[in-house]
Design an enzyme around this catalytic site. Structure first.
Site, PDB file in Angstrom:
ATOM      1  N   GLU A  41      33.650  30.468  20.578  1.00  0.00           N
ATOM      2  CA  GLU A  41      34.555  31.018  21.738  1.00  0.00           C
ATOM      3  C   GLU A  41      35.805  30.188  22.317  1.00  0.00           C
ATOM      4  OE1 GLU A  41      32.637  32.603  25.764  1.00  0.00           O
ATOM      5  OE2 GLU A  41      34.273  32.414  26.636  1.00  0.00           O
ATOM      6  N   ARG A  45      41.860  28.357  28.077  1.00  0.00           N
ATOM      7  CA  ARG A  45      42.186  27.016  29.485  1.00  0.00           C
ATOM      8  C   ARG A  45      43.174  26.170  28.892  1.00  0.00           C
ATOM      9  NH1 ARG A  45      35.615  26.725  31.017  1.00  0.00           N
ATOM     10  NH2 ARG A  45      34.885  28.832  30.796  1.00  0.00           N
ATOM     11  N   THR A  68      37.745  33.626  28.751  1.00  0.00           N
ATOM     12  CA  THR A  68      38.376  33.158  29.649  1.00  0.00           C
ATOM     13  C   THR A  68      39.861  34.375  29.854  1.00  0.00           C
ATOM     14  OG1 THR A  68      37.869  31.009  29.630  1.00  0.00           O
ATOM     15  CG2 THR A  68      39.511  31.536  31.674  1.00  0.00           C
ATOM     16  N   LYS A 128      28.262  39.765  29.342  1.00  0.00           N
ATOM     17  CA  LYS A 128      27.726  38.094  29.380  1.00  0.00           C
ATOM     18  C   LYS A 128      27.209  38.212  31.194  1.00  0.00           C
ATOM     19  CE  LYS A 128      30.889  34.238  30.959  1.00  0.00           C
ATOM     20  NZ  LYS A 128      31.869  33.348  29.916  1.00  0.00           N
TER      21      LYS A 128
HETATM   22  C1  3PG Z   1      32.804  29.764  30.639  1.00  0.00           C
HETATM   23  O1  3PG Z   1      33.469  29.832  30.410  1.00  0.00           O
HETATM   24  O2  3PG Z   1      31.372  30.511  29.481  1.00  0.00           O
HETATM   25  C2  3PG Z   1      31.577  28.786  31.598  1.00  0.00           C
HETATM   26  O3  3PG Z   1      32.736  28.551  32.179  1.00  0.00           O
HETATM   27  C3  3PG Z   1      30.903  28.048  31.247  1.00  0.00           C
HETATM   28  O4  3PG Z   1      30.031  27.537  31.898  1.00  0.00           O
HETATM   29  P1  3PG Z   1      28.988  26.152  31.190  1.00  0.00           P
HETATM   30  O5  3PG Z   1      30.309  25.306  31.182  1.00  0.00           O
HETATM   31  O6  3PG Z   1      28.365  25.941  32.583  1.00  0.00           O
HETATM   32  O7  3PG Z   1      28.673  26.306  29.728  1.00  0.00           O
END
Ligand code: 3PG
Length: 212
Positions: A41, A45, A68, A128
């Site tokens: 994934e 960002r 995202t 999710k």
């Molecule tokens: C995501 O984007 O799926 C989460 O921000 C991931 O969360 P984590 O940084 O706690 O793994």
């Protein structure tokens, strides 16, 4: 089986990646795929995310999705970049409708029973849980298995090497996701060997569970 369920079933752990150095894209993807972590994934960002998706998609065996994804416009752009699935931290009707219209695999974020019911209205069966550790974690997922027996989850947010098997041993968890597997420091320093080692350790640990 839905396409998003199939994709989530390919690997017990989905690394969540924020990559700003495009030259890292292929070596990072290769290190992960070499260790059987082939579902990746790439979050939107960083400014380079769409190029990173394109580059990683060239690695044999990699199934690259975009994370995202917040809007229909972003969804169209990641489809154009060659993403094979999209992940969102929550779910809006606009995004759910866009994914349905495009017949594109979406893993939408949920954090409550009402969220689950709303995305089920769109025919989705793989979701999710975000942010997993904050909203109830393992206990919440155990509670969801009663009313939502057909729904499988990918918990993300606060999942780590230490707690991932607590999640993966649940019947309604298909995989876990997170940024912990590929730390930003390793990406900044282009420590591909460290990423390879972490991926091997994580996959080996997940494989100890009989149902993974
Ligand atoms: C995501 O984007 O799926 C989460 O921000 C991931 O969360 P984590 O940084 O706690 O793994």
């Amino acid at each position: 089986m839905s396409r998003i369920r199939e994709i989530c079933s390919l690997s017990p752990i989905v690394p969540v990646l924020a990559i700003s150095n495009q030259s890292s894209a292929m070596p990072v993807a290769q290190a992960l795929v070499n260790n059987k972590l082939n579902v990746l994934e790439v979050t939107l960002r960083t400014e380079q995310a769409l190029d990173v998706i394109k580059a990683m998609s060239a690695v044999e065996g990699a199934v690259v999705g975009a994370g995202t994804v917040l809007t229909p416009d972003q969804l169209l752009r990641v489809i154009d970049a060659g993403a094979q699935f999209a992940v969102s931290p929550g779910a809006t009707d606009a995004l759910l409708k866009a994914a349905m219209d495009q017949n594109f695999p979406l893993l939408p974020g949920v954090s409550s029973a009402s969220d689950v019911m709303r995305v089920m209205d769109y025919g989705l069966d793989t979701l999710k849980l975000f942010p997993a550790q904050v909203v109830g974690g393992v206990k919440l997922l155990q509670s969801f298995s009663g009313p939502f027996p057909e729904i499988a989850f990918c918990p993300t947010g606060g999942v780590t090497l230490d707690n991932m098997t607590d999640y993966l041993s649940l019947k309604n968890v298909v995989c876990v996701g997170g940024t912990w597997l590929v730390p930003q420091g390793d990406l900044n320093e282009q420590s591909f060997l460290a990423i390879d080692t972490a991926a091997k350790m994580a996959f080996d640990k997940a494989s100890l569970l009989s149902d993974v």
